[in-house]
Each structure stands twice: as structure tokens, then as C-alpha cells.
Design an enzyme around this catalytic site. Structure first.
Site, PDB file in Angstrom:
ATOM      1  N   LYS A  85      97.404  13.642  35.563  1.00 33.05           N
ATOM      2  CA  LYS A  85      97.396  14.364  36.848  1.00 33.05           C
ATOM      3  C   LYS A  85      95.975  14.759  37.253  1.00 33.05           C
ATOM      4  O   LYS A  85      95.722  15.168  38.365  1.00 33.05           O
ATOM      5  CB  LYS A  85      98.300  15.592  36.767  1.00 33.05           C
ATOM      6  CG  LYS A  85      99.782  15.245  36.569  1.00 33.05           C
ATOM      7  CD  LYS A  85     100.639  16.494  36.456  1.00 33.05           C
ATOM      8  CE  LYS A  85     102.088  16.209  36.086  1.00 33.05           C
ATOM      9  NZ  LYS A  85     102.899  15.750  37.241  1.00 33.05           N
ATOM     10  N   LYS A 141     106.353  19.733  49.032  1.00 33.85           N
ATOM     11  CA  LYS A 141     106.456  21.165  49.332  1.00 33.85           C
ATOM     12  C   LYS A 141     105.244  21.638  50.138  1.00 33.85           C
ATOM     13  O   LYS A 141     105.367  22.427  51.079  1.00 33.85           O
ATOM     14  CB  LYS A 141     106.595  21.970  48.028  1.00 33.85           C
ATOM     15  CG  LYS A 141     107.927  21.707  47.324  1.00 33.85           C
ATOM     16  CD  LYS A 141     107.949  22.084  45.848  1.00 33.85           C
ATOM     17  CE  LYS A 141     109.129  21.388  45.159  1.00 33.85           C
ATOM     18  NZ  LYS A 141     109.085  21.425  43.687  1.00 33.85           N
ATOM     19  N   LYS A 160     100.804  22.224  39.236  1.00 36.35           N
ATOM     20  CA  LYS A 160     101.700  21.254  38.614  1.00 36.35           C
ATOM     21  C   LYS A 160     101.457  21.330  37.116  1.00 36.35           C
ATOM     22  O   LYS A 160     100.506  21.993  36.684  1.00 36.35           O
ATOM     23  CB  LYS A 160     101.394  19.840  39.123  1.00 36.35           C
ATOM     24  CG  LYS A 160      99.889  19.495  39.042  1.00 36.35           C
ATOM     25  CD  LYS A 160      99.601  18.096  39.528  1.00 36.35           C
ATOM     26  CE  LYS A 160      99.546  17.924  41.035  1.00 36.35           C
ATOM     27  NZ  LYS A 160     100.637  17.158  41.606  1.00 36.35           N
ATOM     28  N   ARG A 161     102.289  20.658  36.309  1.00 32.76           N
ATOM     29  CA  ARG A 161     102.014  20.662  34.880  1.00 32.76           C
ATOM     30  C   ARG A 161     100.622  20.112  34.594  1.00 32.76           C
ATOM     31  O   ARG A 161     100.103  19.282  35.324  1.00 32.76           O
ATOM     32  CB  ARG A 161     103.086  19.848  34.129  1.00 32.76           C
ATOM     33  CG  ARG A 161     104.359  20.622  33.885  1.00 32.76           C
ATOM     34  CD  ARG A 161     104.122  21.880  33.061  1.00 32.76           C
ATOM     35  NE  ARG A 161     103.904  21.543  31.673  1.00 32.76           N
ATOM     36  CZ  ARG A 161     104.814  21.601  30.715  1.00 32.76           C
ATOM     37  NH1 ARG A 161     106.036  22.039  31.000  1.00 32.76           N
ATOM     38  NH2 ARG A 161     104.540  21.266  29.483  1.00 32.76           N
ATOM     39  N   HIS A 199     112.079   8.495  35.341  1.00 34.43           N
ATOM     40  CA  HIS A 199     111.130   9.419  35.992  1.00 34.43           C
ATOM     41  C   HIS A 199     109.693   9.200  35.585  1.00 34.43           C
ATOM     42  O   HIS A 199     108.830  10.001  35.961  1.00 34.43           O
ATOM     43  CB  HIS A 199     111.492  10.871  35.670  1.00 34.43           C
ATOM     44  CG  HIS A 199     112.781  11.327  36.262  1.00 34.43           C
ATOM     45  ND1 HIS A 199     112.873  11.940  37.489  1.00 34.43           N
ATOM     46  CD2 HIS A 199     114.034  11.238  35.791  1.00 34.43           C
ATOM     47  CE1 HIS A 199     114.132  12.233  37.746  1.00 34.43           C
ATOM     48  NE2 HIS A 199     114.863  11.815  36.733  1.00 34.43           N
ATOM     49  N   THR A 240     106.715  15.963  43.611  1.00 36.26           N
ATOM     50  CA  THR A 240     107.550  16.654  44.591  1.00 36.26           C
ATOM     51  C   THR A 240     106.806  17.867  45.145  1.00 36.26           C
ATOM     52  O   THR A 240     107.096  18.315  46.248  1.00 36.26           O
ATOM     53  CB  THR A 240     108.897  17.102  43.977  1.00 36.26           C
ATOM     54  OG1 THR A 240     108.646  17.677  42.688  1.00 36.26           O
ATOM     55  CG2 THR A 240     109.838  15.928  43.835  1.00 36.26           C
TER      56      THR A 240
END
Ligand code: 26W
Length: 784
Positions: free
Chosen positions: A525, A631, A519-520, A332, A627
Site C-alpha cells: 500500500k 468513501k 488503511k491497513r 480478495h 474501498t
């Protein structure tokens, strides 16, 4: 079960458990009663499914995390009872929305754990023989609040609400042995209800308990603490979910957690097998497939070999052969911090016999590599045990049938870069399985308004056949349809406004554009990049350079690992920006920044449907898939993102004209990286970049004298002992990002044309159903 029977069951439960009834019960009582009533209605289907599963080949998903979220609405929805429940609550003066108080089951950190939950939902909804094995953490991911702009953590005591959706199975308890401790693993089974009751699969979570329980002797000699010592030490193993996402911290207790649930699960599978075939293990690999969700459960490989050798009398080679045919490994992430490597001494001191098996696997590998002519030097990058550490990913790849990545780009990077040395010798083992999300929770349940519109256009049934959404394309030139969509988007924005007003105390206008990044929190990110872009807009507005800018609210939701100092600094920075721009008279009618507290699955269910713009801005090559991006897309938002992870496939499905893609590509970064000098090449030469980066250190903001902002500045401009400067290329991408964001916001002003882009995203999202993903696993990996 009709409505009257349903109500009767609820009242029966309320009476016998709490001496009350539906119009007098509190939320916790209602939750338990409605859950038990629904459970009793699906229980025979659950048993039938298990019986059927036991007859054929089946797969198990081993995962340290299952981020299930709140069960009650989803289970009622999938069991076809949600509308009835709503009605009969209302008829008795209760708003079913009161169940929103019920705590989420947050037994996961982020994407990896939520993926596991979506897979279970899809398997049940497609009647695929997949069950889950994991840990029943007493405390899930910490609860987050924001105080003075800083993240604060508190325990997530989710079981205080009871655990109405699980069944404790004492008769299946097993013993797990460590060098210094023996504990009991007690399974709790949760039904996974397929949509429209297609099937009911099982999630089995193990709880650690003491074998001996209370030590009466020590109690008698007045050693009251000592009397409970074993109990406390045993229960500690399943007490709390580790809150680190993407950083490997070699902690003894974490290794114990992994071995605990893996050993219990593998023993459980062997027990099932023996009930069917006795001591003849020759059918084992034909009966079962084990999917290892990242390296966290890879200790299953030596553990299963250990059981086969020492309990069932097999040779190592026989055992190795069966195990490597049974297991598969999913990768992952390519972030090296996240690749688990256990210290040999730690590992040996916790599970010495398992360590012996790891050594045997390592020797098997060496022999194999020598057999294909590799020199010691060539072997070095593949040895499982090396320099005092055990490389779990190497073991997973070598001793399993297949390794898969989670998006096309990610799998390519595994093959050509991160795992190249393995791909070179085992090319046939590598596969791609692009992630997906369950359309039940992420559209049907969280956006009933849009769901109804879709059904009115293309008919029912898309919930389990998401490719049919492509039929929506033909309505894109029908203004009335786009207007209906825009009307629903506005409703969802209004609902989010109400929720944010209630939970964050901030008012927002649903007429504004909603730009969301949830998100985290992680440097890769790049929430900080988003924050910088907002500061640039702020300065430009102050200079009157952005006439007619679309008023926009920028919403962030993110948890930072408690020990991840830079991530926490970024949260504080975003909150400082919020304070500035939300109060400055020059900007407060154009920009609003909100950091919502305690982002989790349930908050996501409010955020995704309300978004116009989905922020997916990771450094190219580093987000394995994502992911959340899917969404947002499914709920009709455009992606503002880099060419990374599953964004690549989102663009491919929806068309470039319907997304906003910017930034350096993987190949470009590979060229820039060796000589990257952000200070000389960008910071010193570009006043616009300099201005926003300097807000970290020029007194614009106050980090409460923690030094956090200075550290963030240094990480970008000077680097540190473990990172080069601007390791995630924020400065490289900043200008292109701002330009693309502005283009997107100006496009938004033509609401109708923008609405068409959103619509095309919905129509193109069929590929991202986790039904598709799980079917591919079932056909191409598990051979079900
Ligand atoms: C050892 C600590 C630790 C904990 C979690 C290391 C690594 C992780 C995970 C690999 C982090 C994770 O959740 N990865 C995400 O997996 C998602 C599902 O495949 C992807 O969509 C995300 O891109 C990826 O970051």
C-alpha cells in the site's frame, strides 16, 4: 414509535435494569437503554423478514470477519429514530455525542471485513435475502496507541460495553467436533436494519463454549485450574480475531476457528432445510447460495460434503454435485502470502474426517483433468493436495459454481495471470463484481451536512438510489453551489481538527489542504512512498524551491499486524518525520504530519468527510479493489493514486481531469520486473531519490536502536532472502508521485476550481454503492 413512547421505553429500561433515569444514567446505561428501546421497536419486523426469507431462495455470506463498527448511531439512523433520539436526549440534558465512547465492533482487519458489513447493510436496505454467518470474537482487532513513535497494542474488549444489539439463541446451539476436542457453538443474532426499515436481516455470530462446563470432580479434588480447563480451551476458539491482514500464518487455532464457525453454520443451514423438506435433499441447491468470503470459510465445501455423506447417506458424487452448485468463492487478493495453504499434517490432526473428504475432492479433480486430456505435468499447478499442503483457493475454485474478483482490473489479473490455469479450463466460472460501500454509513450518517446539501439539490431518495447523484453534475457551474460545498468541507475539517486536538493533542488549521492516507499498513500500500514524498517536500522547502506551496497537513491512520516488523518500522519512520517537519521553523507553517492512533471504522467516519486529497498509491496490480478510495470520493475528495484496483473505475466514472493519477501501470511493471535493479538504475543516478531514501540510514532519524530503518533501507536497495530489492517499486514511482502531488497541491490553491473537481467526484460516485454490488451478486451469482 413516537418520541414520547421512545422516551418511555428508554426510562422503563433504565429503571428496571439500573434503577436510574435518562438524566442520571451514565454512558453505558444510556447506550443499553436506547439500544434496547430501538430493538423492541424493530423486533416484529425482524421476525416478519425471517419468515418471508424462509419461504424463498436465500443466500448466506460466510465470513471470518465482519467489521461492523459502532452500531448504535447506524441502527437508529436506519430505523428512522436518530433525530428523535437526539432531540429527546437533548431535552433531558444529554448530548447524544456521548455515545461516541462506545467501542466499535472491530471483528475484522480491514477491507475484506468492512466489505462484508457494507454488503449486509445493502442487502437489508434492498430487501435481498442475504444473512451473514461468522465468529463472535471476544476480542476484536487490537487497540493501537503510539508511544515514542512506535505502535503499541492492547486488547480490544468491546463486550465490556455490553452487547445490546444481539440476542443469544441457546436453542440453536450445535456441537462441533475436532480430533482432540468437542465444543458447543452458541449463536448470537444481530439485526441488520435496512434503511427506512425496508427489511431486517440477520448476522449470526457463533461463540465457542465448553460442552461439559465446569468439572466439579476436579474441583473437589482441589485441582482448581484443571476444573476450568475444558472451559478455557473451548472458549479460546472464539477468543480473538487474528490480526494478520494479507499474511497467512498456519496456526492450529486459526484452523480451528475456521472449521468451528463453518461447521456450525453449515449444520444450521442443514437443520433449516430439513425442517422444510425432511430427508429429500434434491432441492438443497435450489434453496441456498453460500458465498465464501475469501478462502477462510472454504472448509465449508468438504464439511458440507461430509455431512451429506455421513449424516444423510449420500454418495460422494451426489454430495459433490450439490455442494459445488451451492457455493461461490470471492477472491480478495493476488498476494501469494495471503493464499491459504494448510499443512496436511496439521489439518489431519485437527479435522481428520474432513481431510479424507479433501482427498476425495482432489481425486475427483484428477479424474476430471485426466478426462479433458491433461498430463500429470499439466495437472501440477491445480492439485489441491500437493507437497504436503492443501491449497484452499484451488479447492474453492474447483468445487464451487463461480469465482469472482472484486474490481475489473483485479478480475482481469485473475483470469490472465494469478488464476490463469483455472480460467483456461473453466472460463464460464469467472465473474467480476466491483466492490462498493454503503452510502448510508459513509455519507448519510457520517456527513449529514453534505447529505442535506445533496437533498436540497436533487431531492430525497439518493440514499437508496445512488446513481441519482449524477444529477449533481448540472450544478457544477453554479458558483453558489460549489461555495456551499466548500463551506461544508470546511466544517467537516473543523470537526476533524477538534477531534484530533482532543485525541492526539495536536492542533491543525482547517484552512490547510488535508491529504489523507488511512488503511491497513502494508508494504504494497506504500505508506513509505507517501512518507518519502513528504521528506522531499521538506528538503525542497528548506532550499526555498517551493514558493507559495499550499500549506498541507498529511494525515496517516493505519494498524500494522503485530508481527509485521517492516510495517511497524514504517509507522516509526512516519512519526519521526512528523517530529522533524512539525517543529522545524522553516517548515512548520507549511507542512504538518499526523499519525492518528487506533484508526478504525469510527475514526474513518471523521476522516473521509474532511479530506481534500485521497491517497490510493498501491503498486499497480496489487490492491484488489480498495474501498476507502470510494468513501473519500463519495465525500468529495480527489484521488491521488496509481492506476490500480477500483481507482481505474473511479477515473472512468469521474474523468481523468478530476483525479491525479501517476506511476507505472501493471503492463509496465511486468516489463521492468525481470531486470529491475533499483540501486543502479535509480538510487545511484537520482540525487533527489537518494536524498530521501538515505534519511533511513544517514542519521537524520533515530529508530530507537531497533535497526528497523536500516532494514527498510535494505529491503529497498539490497533485497533479502524472500524479496527482491524494492519489491513494490517505490523508487520507480517516487518522482512521478511527487510531481503529481505538487500539481495537485498547486491546483488546490484555486479553491473554486478544485471544489468543482471534488463536486464532480461526488456526482460520479453512484456506481460505488454496495447496493449495486449486492444486486449484481443476487442476480448473477445467487440467482435470487
Ligand atoms: C490469511 C490471512 C489473511 C487475512 C486477510 C489473508 C488475506 C486477507 C484479506 C484478503 C485481506 C483483505 O482485506 N483484502 C482486501 O479486500 C478488500 C475487499 O475486497 C479489497 O478492497 C482490498 O483491495 C483487499 O486488499
Amino acid at each position: 414509535m413516537d418520541k414520547e413512547q421512545f422516551l418511555a421505553k428508554i426510562n422503563e429500561n433504565l429503571l428496571s435494569e439500573y434503577r436510574t433515569d435518562i438524566s442520571h444514567a451514565d454512558v453505558k446505561q444510556l447506550h443499553n437503554a436506547v439500544s434496547h428501546a430501538a430493538m423492541s421497536d424493530i423486533i416484529s419486523l425482524w421476525n416478519d423478514t425471517e419468515k418471508r426469507r424462509n419461504e424463498g431462495r436465500r443466500a448466506y455470506y460466510l465470513s471470518a470477519e465482519f467489521l461492523m463498527g459502532r452500531a448504535v448511531y447506524n441502527n437508529l439512523y436506519c430505523a428512522g429514530l436518530l433525530d428523535e433520539a437526539k432531540e429527546l436526549f437533548a431535552e433531558n440534558g444529554v448530548d447524544i455525542a456521548c455515545l461516541e465512547e462506545v467501542e466499535d465492533a472491530a471483528l475484522g482487519n480491514g477491507g475484506l471485513g468492512r466489505l462484508a458489513a457494507c454488503f449486509l447493510d445493502s442487502a437489508a436496505s434492498c430487501d435481498i435475502a442475504l444473512d451473514g454467518y461468522g465468529i463472535r470474537y471476544r476480542y476484536g482487532l487490537f487497540k493501537q496507541s503510539i508511544g515514542n513513535g512506535f505502535q503499541q497494542e492492547s486488547a480490544d474488549s468491546w463486550l465490556d460495553w455490553g452487547d445490546a444489539w444481539s440476542v443469544r439463541c441457546d436453542s440453536d446451539a450445535v456441537i462441533v467436533e475436532f480430533a482432540d476436542q468437542t465444543v458447543k457453538a452458541v449463536p448470537y443474532d444481530t439485526p441488520i436494519i435496512g434503511f427506512n426499515r425496508k427489511a431486517v436481516n440477520t448476522l449470526r455470530l457463533w461463540q465457542a463454549e465448553s460442552v461439559s462446563g465446569f468439572d466439579f470432580g476436579r474441583f473437589d479434588s482441589q485441582d482448581y485450574m484443571g476444573a476450568s480447563e475444558n472451559k478455557v480451551l473451548a472458549e479460546a476458539i472464539s477468543d480473538v480475531l487474528y490480526p494478520n491482514d494479507n499474511t497467512e500464518k498456519g496456526r492450529r487455532l486459526r484452523l480451528k476457528q475456521q472449521y468451528f464457525f463453518v461447521s456450525a453454520s453449515v449444520q444450521d443451514i442443514v437443520r433449516r432445510y430439513k425442517a422444510k423438506y425432511g430427508d429429500d435433499f434434491s432441492h438443497f441447491a435450489q434453496c441456498y447460495a453460500l458465498q465464501l468470503n475469501d478462502t477462510h470459510p472454504t472448509v465449508a465445501i468438504p464439511e458440507l460434503i461430509r455431512i451429506f455423506m455421513f449424516k444423510e447417506g449420500m454418495s460422494f458424487n451426489e454430495a459433490f454435485d450439490i455442494v459445488s452448485k451451492t457455493c461461490n468463492y470471492t477472491n480478495h487478493t493476488v498476494m501469494s502470502e495471503a493464499l491459504e495453504k494448510w499443512d496436511v499434517n496439521l489439518f489431519k490432526s485437527v479435522i481428520p474426517t474432513v481431510y479424507e473428504i479433501v482427498l476425495l475432492i482432489n481425486n475427483h479433480l484428477k479424474k476430471y483433468l485426466a478426462g479433458i486430456g491433461q498430463t500429470e505435468e499439466q495437472m501440477a499447478d491445480k492439485l489441491i493436495v500437493k507437497d504436503g499442503r492443501i491449497h484452499m483457493a484451488w479447492m474453492a475454485i474447483y468445487a464451487s459454481a463461480h469465482t469472482n474478483g472484486v474490481a475489473a482490473l483485479h478480475t482481469d489479473i485473475l483470469k490472465n495471470d494469478a488464476l490463469k490455469q483455472w480460467y483456461d479450463i473453466f472460463p464460464e466460472r469467472f465473474q467480476n463484481k466491483t466492490n462498493g460501500i454503503t452510502p448510508r454509513r459513509w455519507l448519510g450518517l457520517c456527513n449529514p451536512e453534505l447529505s442535506a446539501l445533496i437533498t436540497s439539490k436533487i431531492g430525497a431518495g439518493w440514499e437508496t438510489d445512488l446513481d441519482r447523484l449524477s444529477d449533481l453534475r448540472k450544478f457544477v457551474d453554479e458558483p453558489a453551489t460549489i461555495n456551499q460545498f466548500l463551506e461544508i468541507k470546511k466544517q467537516k475539517k473543523q470537526q476533524l481538527c477538534d477531534y484530533i486536538k482532543k485525541h492526539e493533542g495536536i492542533e491543525i488549521n482547517p484552512e490547510w489542504a488535508f491529504d489523507i492516507q488511512c488503511k491497513r499498513l502494508h508494504e504494497y500500500k506504500r505508506q513509505l512512498l507517501n512518507a518519502f514524498s513528504i521528506m522531499d517536500l521538506y528538503f525542497q522547502i528548506k532550499e526555498n524551491k517551493l514558493p507559495d506551496l499550499q500549506p498541507t497537513v498529511f494525515i496517516f491512520g493505519a494498524k500494522a499486524a503485530p508481527a509485521y516488523r517492516r510495517a511497524k518500522g514504517i509507522i516509526k519512520y512516519i512519526n519521526e518525520i512528523a517530529k522533524l517537519v512539525n517543529n522545524d521553523p522553516d517548515t512548520k507553517d507549511k507542512l504538518k504530519v499526523i499519525f492518528v492512533q487506533n484508526y478504525n471504522v469510527s475514526y474513518g467516519e471523521k476522516l473521509f468527510p474532511a479530506a481534500d486529497i485521497s491517497e490510493q498509491i498501491s503498486t499497480a496490480g496489487l490492491e484488489a479493489s480498495g474501498t476507502g478510495n470510494m468513501k473519500f470520493m463519495l465525500n468529495g475528495a480527489v484521488t491521488l493514486g496509481t492506476y490500480d484496483g477500483a481507482n481505474v473505475e473511479i477515473v472512468q466514472e469521474a474523468g481523468w481531469e478530476n483525479e491525479y493519477i501517476f506511476g507505472a501501470r501493471v503492463e509496465e511493471l511486468a516489463i521492468v520486473r525481470p531486470t529491475y535493479n533499483p540501486r543502479e538504475k535509480i538510487y545511484n543516478r537520482n540525487d533527489r531519490v537518494k536524498r530521501v531514501v538515505n534519511t533511513l540510514v544517514d542519521g537524520t532519524f533515530n529508530d530507537g536502536d531497533t535497526g528497523m530503518f536500516g532494514e527498510l533501507f535494505n529491503s529497498l536497495i539490497n533485497g533479502c532472502s524472500w524479496h527482491r530489492p524494492d519489491n513494490y517499486f517505490l523508487l520507480t514511482d517516487l518522482e512521478g508521485y511527487i510531481d503529481t502531488k505538487l500539481r495537485c497541491l498547486y491546483d488546490y490553491k484555486d479553491r473554486h476550481t478544485f471544489g468543482k473537481k471534488c463536486w464532480m467526484n461526488i456526482a460520479a460516485s453512484g456506481k460505488f454503492s454496495s447496493d449495486r454490488t449486492v444486486r449484481q451478486y443476487a442476480e448473477e451469482l445467487w440467482m435470487l
